[in-house]
Design a protein around this motif. Sequence first.
Motif: not given
Length: 337
Positions: A163, A166, A169-170
């Motif tokens: 997190d 982010p 991961t996106e």
Amino acid sequence: MMFKPYPLGSGRIDDAALAEDKKSCRKIGPCGMGEKALYLNSFFIDRRYYVPFSAVTRVYKRVAMSRGGFTGKGIFASMAYLVVEFEGGRQKACNFKYEAQVDEFLSAMRAVHPSIPCVSEAAERRIAEEKARREEEERRRPPMSEAAEKTVRLLDNAIDYLDERPELTERLSMAAKRRRNYQCTNGSYRWAAMAITMLGFAALAFGIFAFTQHNSFAVYFTLFGLAAIFTFAGFSVLPTARNNRTAIMKNDAQAQEKMQAYLSDYPNFPLPARYAHPVVLRRMQRVILDGRAVTAEQALAVVKDDLKALNADVQVSQEEYDEVVAIKPMFLNADYQ
């Protein structure tokens, strides 16, 4: 103002305020969000209509699934719409090219206008039922062993670490989706789209020439040409510098490399870089909480089995759907290895 937005309902904004609001609105995909109104698209023109916020009662996402949506078969896995309800139930559905843009729009709506519901009425009922079901499941869950509790804490720490970045991961998820969609699209579709688009350009050129010659059929050739060009350009079927096998595979490899570089500072991360996504970790946690696994390795194996069991014939909640479309392409591309 060129292409002044047309009001969909009875609500009106004076021309001067409307021009300023549209000019400064936040543009997300074909729609926009100003201080006074939402700006919605027509089939060809972005932000063609507007609805004042005073008339908006609900905004939410609708996804039209094609068969094979979970497996990536067919030309398109899904078509995303932003649905705006206003003035006692009237609706306007806006088609988006990318589902992520609909999610971004709804996220902005929740932040700026928290009083406007961002799910459908049916979804609200399902969320309430799902919440009640989960609460009941939590009451019935067997007590966890010390080893299982340790694994859940380990996964919590991994989620917190992801997190912090982010965007990684996106990008990993989006790159996997592009790769899967490209690989599952029949190559003949792309060449057919290229041929039709070239015919569109030829028709457009002839239409312009016919206009200069005052030919009565000129308008039909022009409209056909424009329709063909806009349609296939919007569908992203045509091979381009960014939409070809080499570029798509390179983008996916780079996304995994960047994630691997980020994870190199985290000792014993519980997932390989190709699967490093918070959704995967949360699903692993749920598996452990349900007593279906104890270690991270066991939980990942169960998550893989659950994803394999999901296909176009399985009905899932919107929450489940959002999770699956975010992560399943990563597993499909790696053949669940």
